[in-house]
Design an enzyme around this catalytic site. Structure first.
Site, short mmCIF file in Angstrom:
data_model
loop_
_atom_site.label_atom_id
_atom_site.label_comp_id
_atom_site.label_asym_id
_atom_site.label_seq_id
_atom_site.Cartn_x
_atom_site.Cartn_y
_atom_site.Cartn_z
N GLU A 1 0.96 -5.19 11.14
CA GLU A 1 0.48 -3.81 11.06
C GLU A 1 1.29 -2.97 12.05
OE1 GLU A 1 -1.63 -2.60 8.98
OE2 GLU A 1 -2.89 -4.24 8.26
N HIS B 1 0.84 -1.20 0.00
CA HIS B 1 0.00 0.00 0.00
C HIS B 1 0.87 1.25 0.00
CE1 HIS B 1 -3.50 -2.47 1.85
NE2 HIS B 1 -3.61 -2.40 0.54
N GLU C 1 1.70 3.47 3.06
CA GLU C 1 2.32 2.76 4.16
C GLU C 1 3.83 2.62 3.91
OE1 GLU C 1 0.01 -0.85 4.50
OE2 GLU C 1 -1.85 0.29 4.78
N HIS D 1 2.69 -3.85 6.81
CA HIS D 1 1.71 -2.80 6.58
C HIS D 1 1.74 -1.85 7.77
CE1 HIS D 1 -0.59 -4.64 3.14
NE2 HIS D 1 0.04 -5.71 3.59
#
Length: 424
Positions: free
Chosen positions: A394, A182, A185, A333
């Site tokens: 994450e 992404h 990110e 991420h």
């Protein structure tokens, strides 16, 4: 690199300022604005290097600055040069020169030949925005300083930019780390690159990383690192891409989503396809979920694409993973400080225990992926097709893109995960 001059702004200017600081302009502020202080520092550098001191960074100036972008110089050997004199001249340990030039004989330097000379600073910066160009500089620098590190390309982006990977180690246990599916990110890129540099240095020096012997790790395992899956997207988000047909296309897409800040809210590839919704693991369910939210065509985020693997970046990751067949993968991420460890009811042997170990060394929580975002991701496909441990990490907290002020904590939190992924 772009032509840069007084009034230029953006991440290319940050990188120029970083290089000038590395070259000696220690007082220069890195702010991404080409003002009078940057012009003065550049003119001094140009004069010192036999260039026209016009204060404009064109192709010749960028070539002269290349060692300060990549972290190494190519020194042509002159009569009278010795490894000891070169170490003094460049202010680097003799051992670093020997590492960068395996097989070199101190008593038999070939006049007219060249040596790779590491420069006395870390290659991977953690105080500037990342771009696809900076990724390339870091990959080149790590591979040059540490020739036992293999650098390669697993594919190309929509705009033809390389999807780089680094490979370290000779062990049979293959581990694959990847980041920046992404675009917003992108802070995960320097996390993986810094880890690669630190691991390579520890191996070369016979040292440790996170308490583990680097040489033992890389004798028993091989780690492959793809630091940037979406180079076009990160160039858009960080402000490197500001014009041209691809930029104009992204603007048109963004206009249909006025509630998503542009470009900071952009997660997709440059054509508006969310790369982490492209894998053949419940892709139809992901499409149903996202279509229900109204995302039925290219978008800054959450568009699944026309079909699985229709984006060149996700197809390249898929093909590379199939060929590599790693025993474990980490997909980085942001944000939430969460470890997602399974896909639906798939629970590869040992995967929960490994997740708990990762949680213990990072302080992150171990959770199941929410249904609304639990399909068609890279980790989902890997677990489904390989039945081996795969994790979405994450990192960090807040709103994407996370600020670089969080980098040190993110890296410290994840160093144990990255290291132990090779040892478990």
């Amino acid at each position: 690199m772009k032509l840069l001059k007084h009034g230029s702004v953006g991440p290319s200017v940050e990188l120029l300022q970083l290089a000038l600081r590395r070259a000696g302009a220690q007082a220069l502020n890195i702010d991404g604005v080409f003002g009078s202080a940057t012009k003065d520092a550049l003119r001094i550098f140009q004069a010192d290097n036999g260039l026209a001191a016009d204060g404009i960074a064109g192709s010749a100036t960028h070539r002269a600055l290349a060692p300060y972008y990549t972290g190494f110089a190519e020194h042509r050997i002159h009569r009278g040069d010795t490894l000891f004199s070169l170490a003094r001249q460049y202010n680097v340990p003799l051992s670093a020169i020997l590492t960068a030039n395996p097989g070199i004989k101190a008593e038999n330097l070939n006049v007219g030949g060249s040596l790779v000379i590491p420069l006395p600073f870390d290659i991977v910066p953690t105080n500037v925005k990342f771009t696809s160009t900076l990724v390339s500089f870091c990959v080149r620098g790590i591979a040059a300083r540490y020739p036992f590190v293999k650098a390669g390309q697993l594919g190309k982006s929509v705009m033809g930019k390389p999807l780089w990977y680094l490979a370290l180690g000779e062990g049979e246990k293959r581990v694959f780390h990847n980041a920046a599916h992404h675009a917003n990110e992108w802070i995960t890129i320097p996390v993986l690159l810094k880890f690669a540099e630190q691991l390579a240095r520890a191996y070369a020096e016979g040292g440790k990383i996170f308490g583990q012997s680097a040489r033992e790790l890389l004798e028993n395992a091989s780690v492959y690192i793809a630091p940037c899956v979406d180079p076009d997207g990160i160039d858009l988000v960080t402000g490197e891409l500001t014009g041209g047909e691809y930029y104009d296309g992204a603007v048109r897409i963004a206009q249909s989503y006025p509630d998503v800040p542009f470009p900071s809210g952009w997660k997709a590839n440059i054509r508006g396809v969310d790369l982490n919704l492209q894998y053949p693991a419940g892709w139809e369910q992901a499409r149903e979920n996202k279509f229900a939210l109204g995302v039925v065509s290219p978008a800054p985020a959450d568009y699944v694409g026309a079909s699985p693997l229709s984006a060149p970046e996700s197809r390249a990751m898929y093909d590379f993973t199939l060929a590599l067949s790693p025993r474990l993968t980490l997909a980085y991420h942001t944000q939430g400080e969460v470890i997602y460890w399974r896909y639906l009811d798939f629970e590869p042997p040992g995967s929960r225990d490994i997740a708990d170990t990762f949680a213990a060394v990072s302080g992150y929580s171990v959770e199941d992926t929410p249904f609304a975002s639990g399909f068609a991701g890279y980790k989902d496909w890997f677990i489904q097709d390989f039945d081996r441990p795969g994790y979405t990490i994450e990192a960090g907290l807040g709103r994407n893109p996370l600020p670089l002020s969080q980098f040190d904590k993110i890296y410290a939190d994840n160093l144990g995960i990255l290291t132990l992924s090779m040892a478990l």
